[in-house]
Write an enzyme that holds these catalytic residues in place. Structure first.
Site, PDB file in Angstrom:
ATOM      1  N   ASP A 248       0.839  -1.199   0.000  1.00  0.00           N
ATOM      2  CA  ASP A 248       0.000   0.000   0.000  1.00  0.00           C
ATOM      3  C   ASP A 248       0.875   1.249   0.000  1.00  0.00           C
ATOM      4  O   ASP A 248       0.564   2.263   0.615  1.00  0.00           O
ATOM      5  CB  ASP A 248      -1.004   0.002   1.160  1.00  0.00           C
ATOM      6  CG  ASP A 248      -0.323   0.008   2.507  1.00  0.00           C
ATOM      7  OD1 ASP A 248       0.925  -0.068   2.528  1.00  0.00           O
ATOM      8  OD2 ASP A 248      -1.025   0.092   3.520  1.00  0.00           O
TER       9      ASP A 248
ATOM     10  N   HIS B  99      21.670  11.416 -20.412  1.00  0.00           N
ATOM     11  CA  HIS B  99      20.597  11.165 -19.438  1.00  0.00           C
ATOM     12  C   HIS B  99      21.100  10.318 -18.260  1.00  0.00           C
ATOM     13  O   HIS B  99      20.366   9.494 -17.719  1.00  0.00           O
ATOM     14  CB  HIS B  99      19.407  10.477 -20.115  1.00  0.00           C
ATOM     15  CG  HIS B  99      18.659  11.383 -21.053  1.00  0.00           C
ATOM     16  ND1 HIS B  99      17.751  10.933 -21.980  1.00  0.00           N
ATOM     17  CD2 HIS B  99      18.691  12.742 -21.202  1.00  0.00           C
ATOM     18  CE1 HIS B  99      17.251  11.962 -22.655  1.00  0.00           C
ATOM     19  NE2 HIS B  99      17.818  13.069 -22.204  1.00  0.00           N
TER      20      HIS B  99
ATOM     21  N   ASP C 171      23.079  18.536 -13.383  1.00  0.00           N
ATOM     22  CA  ASP C 171      21.881  19.115 -13.996  1.00  0.00           C
ATOM     23  C   ASP C 171      20.751  18.832 -13.022  1.00  0.00           C
ATOM     24  O   ASP C 171      20.332  17.683 -12.874  1.00  0.00           O
ATOM     25  CB  ASP C 171      21.639  18.460 -15.364  1.00  0.00           C
ATOM     26  CG  ASP C 171      20.450  19.057 -16.104  1.00  0.00           C
ATOM     27  OD1 ASP C 171      19.608  19.731 -15.472  1.00  0.00           O
ATOM     28  OD2 ASP C 171      20.366  18.831 -17.331  1.00  0.00           O
TER      29      ASP C 171
ATOM     30  N   ASP D  11      15.600  24.608 -13.935  1.00  0.00           N
ATOM     31  CA  ASP D  11      16.392  23.605 -14.654  1.00  0.00           C
ATOM     32  C   ASP D  11      17.786  24.200 -14.865  1.00  0.00           C
ATOM     33  O   ASP D  11      17.963  25.055 -15.735  1.00  0.00           O
ATOM     34  CB  ASP D  11      15.683  23.312 -15.990  1.00  0.00           C
ATOM     35  CG  ASP D  11      16.373  22.244 -16.817  1.00  0.00           C
ATOM     36  OD1 ASP D  11      17.307  21.605 -16.305  1.00  0.00           O
ATOM     37  OD2 ASP D  11      15.961  22.055 -17.987  1.00  0.00           O
TER      38      ASP D  11
ATOM     39  N   HIS E 249      22.564  17.913 -28.757  1.00  0.00           N
ATOM     40  CA  HIS E 249      21.200  18.278 -28.350  1.00  0.00           C
ATOM     41  C   HIS E 249      20.911  19.733 -28.704  1.00  0.00           C
ATOM     42  O   HIS E 249      21.795  20.469 -29.135  1.00  0.00           O
ATOM     43  CB  HIS E 249      20.969  18.005 -26.858  1.00  0.00           C
ATOM     44  CG  HIS E 249      21.897  18.721 -25.903  1.00  0.00           C
ATOM     45  ND1 HIS E 249      21.764  20.052 -25.593  1.00  0.00           N
ATOM     46  CD2 HIS E 249      22.969  18.271 -25.179  1.00  0.00           C
ATOM     47  CE1 HIS E 249      22.694  20.393 -24.714  1.00  0.00           C
ATOM     48  NE2 HIS E 249      23.447  19.337 -24.452  1.00  0.00           N
TER      49      HIS E 249
ATOM     50  N   HIS F 124      14.633  24.779 -24.312  1.00  0.00           N
ATOM     51  CA  HIS F 124      13.231  24.368 -24.404  1.00  0.00           C
ATOM     52  C   HIS F 124      12.409  25.321 -23.552  1.00  0.00           C
ATOM     53  O   HIS F 124      12.948  26.029 -22.695  1.00  0.00           O
ATOM     54  CB  HIS F 124      13.066  22.914 -23.931  1.00  0.00           C
ATOM     55  CG  HIS F 124      13.751  22.611 -22.623  1.00  0.00           C
ATOM     56  ND1 HIS F 124      13.190  22.908 -21.403  1.00  0.00           N
ATOM     57  CD2 HIS F 124      14.984  22.083 -22.336  1.00  0.00           C
ATOM     58  CE1 HIS F 124      14.029  22.550 -20.432  1.00  0.00           C
ATOM     59  NE2 HIS F 124      15.143  22.061 -20.964  1.00  0.00           N
TER      60      HIS F 124
ATOM     61  N   HIS G 200      10.246  20.321 -19.524  1.00  0.00           N
ATOM     62  CA  HIS G 200      10.131  20.562 -20.963  1.00  0.00           C
ATOM     63  C   HIS G 200       8.691  21.006 -21.146  1.00  0.00           C
ATOM     64  O   HIS G 200       7.785  20.186 -21.296  1.00  0.00           O
ATOM     65  CB  HIS G 200      10.452  19.307 -21.767  1.00  0.00           C
ATOM     66  CG  HIS G 200      11.916  19.007 -21.777  1.00  0.00           C
ATOM     67  ND1 HIS G 200      12.553  18.409 -22.836  1.00  0.00           N
ATOM     68  CD2 HIS G 200      12.894  19.240 -20.876  1.00  0.00           C
ATOM     69  CE1 HIS G 200      13.850  18.282 -22.572  1.00  0.00           C
ATOM     70  NE2 HIS G 200      14.070  18.771 -21.383  1.00  0.00           N
TER      71      HIS G 200
ATOM     72  N   GLU H   4      21.123  26.140 -22.779  1.00  0.00           N
ATOM     73  CA  GLU H   4      21.960  25.083 -22.225  1.00  0.00           C
ATOM     74  C   GLU H   4      22.924  24.442 -23.229  1.00  0.00           C
ATOM     75  O   GLU H   4      22.859  23.239 -23.493  1.00  0.00           O
ATOM     76  CB  GLU H   4      21.088  23.993 -21.607  1.00  0.00           C
ATOM     77  CG  GLU H   4      19.936  23.512 -22.483  1.00  0.00           C
ATOM     78  CD  GLU H   4      19.121  22.417 -21.788  1.00  0.00           C
ATOM     79  OE1 GLU H   4      19.717  21.416 -21.361  1.00  0.00           O
ATOM     80  OE2 GLU H   4      17.901  22.556 -21.684  1.00  0.00           O
TER      81      GLU H   4
ATOM     82  N   TYR I 178      30.687  17.628 -25.455  1.00  0.00           N
ATOM     83  CA  TYR I 178      30.876  16.283 -24.913  1.00  0.00           C
ATOM     84  C   TYR I 178      31.943  15.600 -25.765  1.00  0.00           C
ATOM     85  O   TYR I 178      31.676  15.190 -26.895  1.00  0.00           O
ATOM     86  CB  TYR I 178      29.540  15.523 -24.944  1.00  0.00           C
ATOM     87  CG  TYR I 178      28.411  16.352 -24.339  1.00  0.00           C
ATOM     88  CD1 TYR I 178      28.188  16.367 -22.967  1.00  0.00           C
ATOM     89  CD2 TYR I 178      27.611  17.171 -25.149  1.00  0.00           C
ATOM     90  CE1 TYR I 178      27.192  17.160 -22.406  1.00  0.00           C
ATOM     91  CE2 TYR I 178      26.619  17.969 -24.602  1.00  0.00           C
ATOM     92  CZ  TYR I 178      26.404  17.960 -23.227  1.00  0.00           C
ATOM     93  OH  TYR I 178      25.418  18.759 -22.684  1.00  0.00           O
TER      94      TYR I 178
ATOM     95  N   ARG J 164      28.261  21.119 -19.585  1.00  0.00           N
ATOM     96  CA  ARG J 164      27.021  21.796 -19.975  1.00  0.00           C
ATOM     97  C   ARG J 164      26.797  22.930 -18.984  1.00  0.00           C
ATOM     98  O   ARG J 164      27.071  22.770 -17.787  1.00  0.00           O
ATOM     99  CB  ARG J 164      25.818  20.834 -19.969  1.00  0.00           C
ATOM    100  CG  ARG J 164      24.495  21.521 -20.318  1.00  0.00           C
ATOM    101  CD  ARG J 164      23.347  20.562 -20.690  1.00  0.00           C
ATOM    102  NE  ARG J 164      22.949  19.657 -19.629  1.00  0.00           N
ATOM    103  CZ  ARG J 164      23.288  18.388 -19.549  1.00  0.00           C
ATOM    104  NH1 ARG J 164      24.065  17.841 -20.483  1.00  0.00           N
ATOM    105  NH2 ARG J 164      22.884  17.643 -18.538  1.00  0.00           N
TER     106      ARG J 164
ATOM    107  N   GLU K 215      23.677  25.599 -18.043  1.00  0.00           N
ATOM    108  CA  GLU K 215      22.252  25.805 -18.344  1.00  0.00           C
ATOM    109  C   GLU K 215      21.642  26.810 -17.377  1.00  0.00           C
ATOM    110  O   GLU K 215      21.758  26.673 -16.160  1.00  0.00           O
ATOM    111  CB  GLU K 215      21.510  24.465 -18.206  1.00  0.00           C
ATOM    112  CG  GLU K 215      19.998  24.593 -18.330  1.00  0.00           C
ATOM    113  CD  GLU K 215      19.279  23.248 -18.363  1.00  0.00           C
ATOM    114  OE1 GLU K 215      19.798  22.282 -17.761  1.00  0.00           O
ATOM    115  OE2 GLU K 215      18.210  23.177 -18.980  1.00  0.00           O
TER     116      GLU K 215
HETATM  117  N1  GLY Z   1      17.118  18.661 -17.160  1.00  0.00           N
HETATM  118  C1  GLY Z   1      16.547  18.374 -18.411  1.00  0.00           C
HETATM  119  C2  GLY Z   1      17.024  19.269 -19.454  1.00  0.00           C
HETATM  120  O1  GLY Z   1      17.977  20.001 -19.256  1.00  0.00           O
HETATM  121  O2  GLY Z   1      16.466  19.351 -20.509  1.00  0.00           O
HETATM  122 MN    MN Z   2      16.929  21.836 -19.811  1.00  0.00          MN
HETATM  123 MN    MN Z   3      18.691  20.478 -17.344  1.00  0.00          MN
END
Ligand code: GLY
Ligand code: MN
Ligand code: MN
Length: 433
Positions: free
Chosen positions: A37, A239, A256, A267, A346, A350, A357, A380, A384, A401, A403
């Site tokens: 539970d 990730h 991150d 973020d 990437h 966003h 996101h 961001e 790499y 990175r 951001e």
């Molecule tokens: N933490 C997720 C991104 O940076 O998009």
């Molecule tokens: Mn992000």
């Molecule tokens: Mn991030």
């Protein structure tokens, strides 16, 4: 804190946009059993939270513009002292009317009997078609019930997605939403500062992860997503969330992580040396990423195309990669061939809001949309660098990175997350203290 009146205004605006002969239906998130539970922590559905501020499962919001006996209707759990002893208080039907400003509230257990009648006299039903297959079926079932109950009544002819109307509304942040986002940004920045202050050779990713969570939870701001605490070459795994390895004494640490305040996310990414001093090679990569980030942030302005800041970041990264000897040839050819993608795979940002996101279209009529005041984006860029033979040894395995969260302000970019240093000198100064 968002006042009840603001939620009512959002519902009113959505009804105006959907039109008089529409019925809008939106479900809350459900609870997820983990085992026995014991449940996963409850997180309200962001669309539902946006329109209600109501943080319980088992609820459905129905908006019926023009309905004489009440336009804003909530189906929710009734008060139940026996269950509340185990699970905590429920708002109940009276609370839904008095505290959430609903015109009407009904027990969620009665929804199958009541909802078909609400569809009568409506031309179309708006809901988030395709978000949850079970809920899609229930909407069809309710329409079929109406058809069966009222012979000759066909019910609403159209079932259309609410997504576009609602998500365009969420894209522009109000003053109260921006206050929540500034608070999430402030606590998240403090958590990154704490990680920098605490970090020492000999520690593990898990220990730094704990430092972040301590700052988040002490401010009652849960993580907005699973933090990435990536020592050394783990930063190359975009990730990475295992967060369980020893930190390399002479390596970098990429974090991150961000928390949420009243559902609104921050973020942030930062990359810093575990021992407090960048090596020359680490510093050079870090400086290229930071230069790309500063140039990109400067593009977050009213009427600039959304994709301008990504393009700027790619240009500055490409210039830096050529200077470092990691790319050959001239800038224009490298950009045209997107050679940076070997080291930067990437996008540069966003939308940010109730979801990390966040929702909203990036393109309109196949064109990058123009930024508007009070949109919020992340910026961001990263690099790499892998271990391939053609990479100079000193650069191998470096992942960086940086951001930040940026509001499109009236006079230019407002960096919400400026409370944590981003540049190499400022990071070293903080870590030396
Ligand atoms: N933490 C997720 C991104 O940076 O998009
Ligand atoms: Mn992000
Ligand atoms: Mn991030």
């Amino acid at each position: 804190m968002i006042e009840p009146g603001e939620f009512a205004t959002r519902r009113r605006e959505l009804m105006n946009a959907a039109g008089d002969r529409s019925l809008i239906i939106l479900a809350s998130a459900g609870e997820r059993l983990r085992n026995g539970d014991s449940y996963y922590p409850f997180r309200q559905d962001s669309d539902f939270l946006y329109l209600t501020g109501f943080n319980e499962p088992d609820a459905v919001l129905v908006l019926a513009p023009g309905r004489k006996s009440g336009e804003q209707i909530l189906f929710c759990r009734e008060s139940d002292p026996e269950r509340e002893r185990w699970d905590g208080p429920r708002l109940g039907l009276d609370g839904a009317r008095e505290q959430l400003g609903m015109d009407d509230a009904f027990p969620i257990t009665d929804i199958d009997d009541i909802l078909p009648g609400l569809m009568e006299d409506r031309d179309r039903v708006h809901h988030l078609v395709g978000k949850d297959a079970d809920f899609d079926r229930r909407v069809i079932d309710w329409r079929n019930r109406l058809r069966n109950q009222k012979r000759g009544h066909s019910g609403p002819g159209e079932i259309v997605s609410l997504e576009h109307l609602l998500h365009e509304q969420r894209l522009l942040k109000s003053a109260a939403e921006l206050r929540c986002m500034r608070q999430a940004a402030k606590v998240s920045a403090e958590a990154h500062c704490q990680a920098m202050r605490a970090c020492r050779p000999g520690m593990s990713e898990a220990q730094i992860h704990a430092e972040l969570l301590k700052v988040f939870h002490a401010s009652d701001c849960p993580p907005a997503y699973q933090p990435i605490v990536a020592g050394g070459a783990n930063a190359l795994i975009l990730h990475y969330i295992a967060n369980n390895q020893p930190l390399p004494d002479d390596g970098l640490l990429l974090i991150d992580a961000g928390c949420e305040h009243h559902g609104y996310a921050a973020d942030i990414s930062r990359t810093f040396p575990v021992n407090g001093r960048f090596s020359p090679a680490q510093r050079r990569i870090h400086e290229v990423v930071h230069a790309a980030q500063l140039a990109a942030i400067d593009e977050v302005r009213i009427d600039r195309p959304y994709e301008a800041f990504h393009n700027t970041a790619c240009r500055v990264l490409t210039e830096g990669l050529i200077e470092l000897g990691l790319l050959e040839g001239n800038v224009e050819d490298n950009l045209a061939e997107q050679h940076y993608r070997r080291f930067y795979m990437h996008k540069t940002g966003h939308w940010l809001g109730l979801d990390v996101h966040d929702v909203g279209d990036y393109r309109i009529d196949e064109q990058s949309r123009l930024l508007e005041k009070n949109m919020v984006v992340t910026v961001e860029p990263g690099l790499y660098i892998g271990f391939e033979d053609d990479i100079p040894t000193e650069f191998r395995g470096i992942g960086v990175r940086i951001e930040d969260d940026v509001r499109v302000g009236p006079d230019g970019p407002e960096v919400l997350t400026a409370g944590v240093p981003a540049g190499a000198d400022d990071i070293e100064a903080l870590m030396a203290r």
